[in-house]
Write a protein that holds these residues in place. Structure first.
Motif, PDB file in Angstrom:
ATOM      1  N   ILE A   1       0.867  -1.172   0.000  1.00 19.02           N
ATOM      2  CA  ILE A   1       0.000   0.000   0.000  1.00 19.02           C
ATOM      3  C   ILE A   1       0.902   1.219   0.000  1.00 19.02           C
ATOM      4  O   ILE A   1       1.752   1.383   0.887  1.00 19.02           O
ATOM      5  N   ARG A   2       0.728   2.104  -1.006  1.00 20.76           N
ATOM      6  CA  ARG A   2       1.610   3.260  -1.156  1.00 20.76           C
ATOM      7  C   ARG A   2       0.811   4.546  -1.295  1.00 20.76           C
ATOM      8  O   ARG A   2      -0.358   4.537  -1.686  1.00 20.76           O
TER       9      ARG A   2
ATOM     10  N   GLU B   1       4.920   3.177   3.220  1.00 22.95           N
ATOM     11  CA  GLU B   1       4.754   1.984   2.393  1.00 22.95           C
ATOM     12  C   GLU B   1       4.500   0.805   3.321  1.00 22.95           C
ATOM     13  O   GLU B   1       5.294   0.512   4.209  1.00 22.95           O
ATOM     14  N   ILE B   2       3.377   0.145   3.132  1.00 18.50           N
ATOM     15  CA  ILE B   2       2.988  -0.983   3.973  1.00 18.50           C
ATOM     16  C   ILE B   2       2.907  -2.232   3.105  1.00 18.50           C
ATOM     17  O   ILE B   2       2.145  -2.279   2.132  1.00 18.50           O
ATOM     18  N   GLU B   3       3.693  -3.236   3.445  1.00 13.29           N
ATOM     19  CA  GLU B   3       3.659  -4.480   2.675  1.00 13.29           C
ATOM     20  C   GLU B   3       2.538  -5.377   3.177  1.00 13.29           C
ATOM     21  O   GLU B   3       2.326  -5.519   4.382  1.00 13.29           O
ATOM     22  N   ILE B   4       1.828  -5.985   2.246  1.00  8.22           N
ATOM     23  CA  ILE B   4       0.776  -6.948   2.562  1.00  8.22           C
ATOM     24  C   ILE B   4       1.234  -8.304   2.047  1.00  8.22           C
ATOM     25  O   ILE B   4       1.422  -8.487   0.839  1.00  8.22           O
TER      26      ILE B   4
ATOM     27  N   PRO C   1      -7.002   2.959   1.557  1.00  6.20           N
ATOM     28  CA  PRO C   1      -7.339   4.300   2.070  1.00  6.20           C
ATOM     29  C   PRO C   1      -7.273   5.355   0.970  1.00  6.20           C
ATOM     30  O   PRO C   1      -6.677   5.158  -0.091  1.00  6.20           O
ATOM     31  N   ASP C   2      -7.886   6.512   1.248  1.00  6.15           N
ATOM     32  CA  ASP C   2      -7.849   7.625   0.298  1.00  6.15           C
ATOM     33  C   ASP C   2      -6.404   8.051   0.039  1.00  6.15           C
ATOM     34  O   ASP C   2      -5.541   7.980   0.926  1.00  6.15           O
ATOM     35  N   LYS C   3      -6.165   8.490  -1.172  1.00  5.84           N
ATOM     36  CA  LYS C   3      -4.871   8.992  -1.618  1.00  5.84           C
ATOM     37  C   LYS C   3      -3.773   7.932  -1.571  1.00  5.84           C
ATOM     38  O   LYS C   3      -2.593   8.244  -1.469  1.00  5.84           O
ATOM     39  N   LYS C   4      -4.176   6.670  -1.607  1.00  4.54           N
ATOM     40  CA  LYS C   4      -3.219   5.570  -1.657  1.00  4.54           C
ATOM     41  C   LYS C   4      -3.626   4.594  -2.745  1.00  4.54           C
ATOM     42  O   LYS C   4      -4.736   4.667  -3.291  1.00  4.54           O
TER      43      LYS C   4
END
Length: 282
Positions: free
Chosen positions: A200-201, A213-216, A246-249
């Motif tokens: 998620i960026r 930056e969140i890795e899934i 989320p918004d803007k990602k």
């Protein structure tokens, strides 16, 4: 090892974390597991493909070398540690709770190179141990269903360097989302996959703030390719726990080449994710 008793088999099952319990089976319910015969060699590798991931392996003798396939949980590779070993055995427990038994003999001239165990064979066997995670069986089955579903997702692709990287199917069942990935190699050079990851960026990176930056990480991968050979294609399904963006990602799906520079990336926004299809119950 040849005449291993049922009590020893139960001990092996418990030692893998699959709790079978402390009670012995009544004498009337005891039975033998039918073994398959395999011939292996010293200079050639024998590959066994199981329908589910391997959780436990026991060799009857150190004369046999065994390892899991690289980045593949349902494949075992074995060969003789030295020529002309005495007959021995191999016991394997898979994630669906099945126990498989093999009698191994040596023959350098005509070893069995590939042995594929169908899912139907496992279904005909009794469960000797309780599955460590019954959910893995469901993940496998719904991933397989997602791989064959006709409904396609369009418009999410990256095409460069002779490689076409595409999210061509997005499905959901209960709390799991299934991402069907297609990779097409139109070049004359094999594409060795280093990694395929989900993040998620932020859509826009501010010069004054660090980009988050969140890795899934997938909870299951079906038909995970390691190499896309020249002028060929491959499909895989990645199962991820349900989430929204989320918004803007956006969701970035990153494909990177091992020892190469042909890196590609897909961008998936919430609007595209809402086009997912619901898988029917099996």
């Amino acid at each position: 090892m040849k005449n291993m008793s049922l009590l020893v088999l139960l001990y092996i099952g418990c030692s893998t974390g699959n709790v079978f319990g402390q009670q012995q089976l009544p004498r009337s319910e005891r039975y033998q597991i039918e073994s398959d015969s395999l011939v292996i060699g010293h200079s050639k590798t024998t590959t066994i493909v199981f329908p589910y991931s391997v959780k436990s392996v026991d060799r009857g003798s150190n004369a046999v070398l065994v390892q899991k396939g690289k980045d593949v949980e349902n494949i075992l590779q074995l060969k003789a540690a030295h020529p002309n070993f005495i007959e021995t055995n191999l016991t394997v427990v898979t994630s669906d709770g099945q126990l498989y038994s093999f009698v191994l003999n040596y023959n350098e001239e005509t070893p069995i190179l590939n042995w594929i165990i169908s899912k139907a064979k496992g279904e005909r066997q009794e469960h000797l141990v309780s599955p460590d995670n019954e959910n893995e069986v469901d993940l496998h089955d719904y991933s397989a269903l997602a791989s064959y579903e006709r409904k396609k997702l369009r418009g999410v692709r990256d095409k460069r360097f002779g490689i076409k990287f595409q999210l061509n199917g997005l499905f959901i069942y209960e709390n799991v989302m299934y991402y069907r990935i297609r990779i097409e190699n139109n070049s004359n050079i094999n594409y060795d996959i280093s990694q395929l990851r989900f993040f998620i960026r932020d859509q826009k990176k501010s010069k004054r703030t660090a980009s988050q930056e969140i890795e899934i990480k997938p909870i299951y991968i079906y038909n995970n390719p390691l190499v896309i050979e020249q002028l060929s294609e491959a499909f895989a399904v990645f199962a991820l726990e349900k989430f929204t963006i989320p918004d803007k990602k956006y969701l970035a799906i990153q494909l990177m080449e091992n020892r190469g520079g042909r890196h590609l990336e897909l961008r998936v926004k919430n609007g595209k994710m809402m086009q997912l299809a619901v898988l029917p119950a099996l």
